[in-house]
Design an enzyme around this catalytic site. Structure first.
Site, short mmCIF file in Angstrom:
data_model
loop_
_atom_site.label_atom_id
_atom_site.label_comp_id
_atom_site.label_asym_id
_atom_site.label_seq_id
_atom_site.Cartn_x
_atom_site.Cartn_y
_atom_site.Cartn_z
N CYS A 64 -22.97 1.49 -27.07
CA CYS A 64 -21.47 1.73 -27.44
C CYS A 64 -20.50 0.70 -27.31
O CYS A 64 -20.43 0.06 -26.42
CB CYS A 64 -21.20 3.11 -26.62
SG CYS A 64 -19.83 3.91 -26.80
N CYS A 132 -15.04 21.27 -32.12
CA CYS A 132 -16.00 20.77 -31.55
C CYS A 132 -15.46 19.53 -30.54
O CYS A 132 -14.53 19.02 -31.00
CB CYS A 132 -17.08 20.21 -32.42
SG CYS A 132 -18.32 19.09 -31.46
N ARG A 264 -27.97 17.10 -38.21
CA ARG A 264 -26.84 16.38 -38.63
C ARG A 264 -27.33 14.90 -38.75
O ARG A 264 -27.77 14.42 -37.91
CB ARG A 264 -25.57 16.37 -37.85
CG ARG A 264 -24.58 15.58 -38.25
CD ARG A 264 -23.33 15.66 -37.70
NE ARG A 264 -22.71 17.08 -37.82
CZ ARG A 264 -21.80 17.51 -36.63
NH1 ARG A 264 -21.73 16.82 -35.68
NH2 ARG A 264 -21.58 18.92 -36.87
N1 SAM Z 1 -18.20 9.76 -24.12
C1 SAM Z 1 -19.13 11.03 -24.60
C2 SAM Z 1 -20.45 11.01 -24.25
O1 SAM Z 1 -20.99 9.81 -24.39
O2 SAM Z 1 -20.90 12.04 -24.30
C3 SAM Z 1 -18.40 11.38 -26.00
C4 SAM Z 1 -18.34 10.08 -26.88
S1 SAM Z 1 -19.77 9.39 -27.38
C5 SAM Z 1 -19.26 8.10 -28.24
C6 SAM Z 1 -20.70 10.29 -28.47
C7 SAM Z 1 -22.09 9.88 -28.98
O3 SAM Z 1 -21.99 8.89 -29.97
C8 SAM Z 1 -23.11 9.36 -27.94
O4 SAM Z 1 -23.79 9.99 -27.29
C9 SAM Z 1 -24.23 8.51 -28.96
O5 SAM Z 1 -25.02 9.32 -29.05
C10 SAM Z 1 -22.99 8.09 -30.18
N2 SAM Z 1 -23.13 6.85 -30.35
C11 SAM Z 1 -21.98 6.13 -29.65
N3 SAM Z 1 -22.33 4.74 -30.13
C12 SAM Z 1 -23.21 4.73 -31.09
C13 SAM Z 1 -23.59 3.85 -32.24
N4 SAM Z 1 -23.35 2.40 -32.12
N5 SAM Z 1 -24.64 4.13 -32.83
C14 SAM Z 1 -25.04 5.53 -33.05
N6 SAM Z 1 -24.61 6.55 -32.25
C15 SAM Z 1 -23.62 6.15 -31.42
FE1 SF4 Z 2 -21.32 6.02 -23.43
FE2 SF4 Z 2 -19.76 7.77 -24.40
FE3 SF4 Z 2 -18.63 6.28 -23.14
FE4 SF4 Z 2 -19.56 5.44 -25.50
S1 SF4 Z 2 -17.81 6.70 -24.92
S2 SF4 Z 2 -19.88 4.31 -23.22
S3 SF4 Z 2 -21.36 6.94 -25.40
S4 SF4 Z 2 -20.10 7.58 -22.39
#
Ligand code: SAM
Ligand code: SF4
Ligand code: DTB
Length: 350
Positions: A64, A132, A264
């Site tokens: 992330c 959502c 999705r």
């Molecule tokens: N922070 C919260 C969480 O992690 O539950 C919500 C936002 S987080 C960005 C939501 C989702 O985005 C993550 O669980 C992950 O599956 C997806 N995600 C984040 N970065 C990604 C990446 N570089 N490529 C694909 N999916 C990603």
């Molecule tokens: Fe992990 Fe969600 Fe935080 Fe990205 S935004 S670091 S997926 S918890």
């Protein structure tokens, strides 16, 4: 073909592996059969995504760009103002989305942020959109508060197998995710839960991740399958490419295991060809994010998606057609779509 909706939640790993091992054409045929019993195969649910709080996240998710632990080039933004969120939702509705997903880079929802989040839900809902949110971990009371404000779905991904989880995230446990999912479910919210492929995991991790999802007491109503977006500065920026057929296979297996769930085709579409996306839809994917941006990374341009839909004869669902469960209803739904298309064709040429 039986029109019964059979939802099993006792899938065994060996059964799931056997599905993965099928010859590609046989697997795709099985997935299409299941898909057509439960859904109009040309109807795609469309959601728009907005990052309402960006970056500086204390979690260390290796994939992330929003983690404070990595060096991705990102503009950190505080929680967006409620009015601005509602403005964005209005745009999303105009562009054809039926659901508006709001994401925050939080480990968990904090009490001080809750009132703003509740106002966002009420405002977006009042536009006639499904709502959502994905805000990190929730406790029971918070899940109830979100549900009472009118939230429809909560997104919280398990991301990978329980075994591989520790290689991807160390700041929370797999069980923490399951706990939040249980709170979401018991508050009466619909569950959106899936994962990411292409993080260096093995097929057995993909099998295990799908088993966890398909063996939840109730299947998630929405299952996002993301292909890793390799963002510079994240530890997974050089992860090896996943064989595209393996990605398609995973979708097809997910379709068979969770026949009534919206599947999705989530992050990663920007790097996919039109042909690859068409295979994903054939495998049973029937939901996408639409709009030029995901949270912090690119999504295909709206015009490119419109053209793809037109070339494949796909159409955007205005509301979910989950009620389509018998052959008769399916035929009626398809007929109604054909009638509508003819009407539009006539309108265009007149
Ligand atoms: N922070 C919260 C969480 O992690 O539950 C919500 C936002 S987080 C960005 C939501 C989702 O985005 C993550 O669980 C992950 O599956 C997806 N995600 C984040 N970065 C990604 C990446 N570089 N490529 C694909 N999916 C990603
Ligand atoms: Fe992990 Fe969600 Fe935080 Fe990205 S935004 S670091 S997926 S918890
Ligand atoms: C999900 O499974 N995928 C979306 C949504 N749920 C919140 C997020 C994808 C994020 C991709 C990386 C980014 O844009 O930051």
């Amino acid at each position: 073909m039986s029109a019964e909706v059979v939802r099993r939640n006792d899938w065994q790993e060996h059964e799931i592996s056997e599905l993965f091992d099928l010859p590609f054409n046989d697997l795709m045929f099985r997935a299409q059969q299941v898909h057509r019993v439960h859904f109009d195969p040309n109807a795609i649910q469309i959601s728009r995504l907005l990052s309402i709080k960006t970056g500086a996240c204390p979690e260390d998710c290796q994939y992330c760009p929003q983690s404070v632990h990595h060096g991705a080039d990102l503009e950190v933004e505080k929680l967006m103002q409620v009015n601005k969120v509602i403005e964005e939702a209005r745009d999303a509705k105009t562009s054809g989305a039926s659901r508006f997903c709001m994401g925050a880079a939080w480990k968990h929802l904090r009490a001080k942020d809750l009132p703003y989040v509740l106002e966002m839900i009420k405002g977006v809902k009042s536009l006639g959109l499904e709502t959502c949110m994905t805000l990190g971990m929730l406790n029971e009371d918070q899940a109830i508060a979100l549900a009472e404000a009118g939230l429809d779905y909560y997104n919280h991904n398990i991301d990978t197998s329980e075994t591989y989880y520790g290689q991807i995230i160390t700041t929370r446990k797999f069980q923490d995710r399951l706990n939040t999912l249980a709170h979401v479910r018991s508050a009466g919210l619909k569950v959106c839960c899936g994962g990411i492929l292409g993080m260096g995991e093995l097929r057995e991790d993909r099998v295990s991740m799908l088993k966890t999802l398909a063996c939840l007491t109730e299947h998630p109503e929405s299952v996002p399958i993301n292909l890793l977006v390799k963002v510079a500065g994240t530890p997974l920026e050089n992860a090896p490419d996943l064989d595209p057929f393996e990605f398609v296979r995973t979708l097809a297996v997910a379709r068979i295991l969770m026949p009534g769930s919206y599947l999705r085709l989530s992050a990663g579409r920007s790097g996919m060809s039109d042909e690859m996306q068409a295979l994903c839809f054939m495998a049973g994917a029937n939901s996408i994010f639409y709009g030029d941006r995901l949270l912090t990374t690119e999504n295909p341009q709206t015009l490119a998606d419109q053209s793809l839909f037109q070339r494949l004869g796909l159409f955007a669902l205005q509301t979910e057609n989950r009620a389509v469960q018998t052959d008769e209803q399916l035929i009626d739904a398809i007929q109604a779509h054909h009638d509508a298309s003819q009407f539009y064709d006539a309108a265009e040429t007149s």
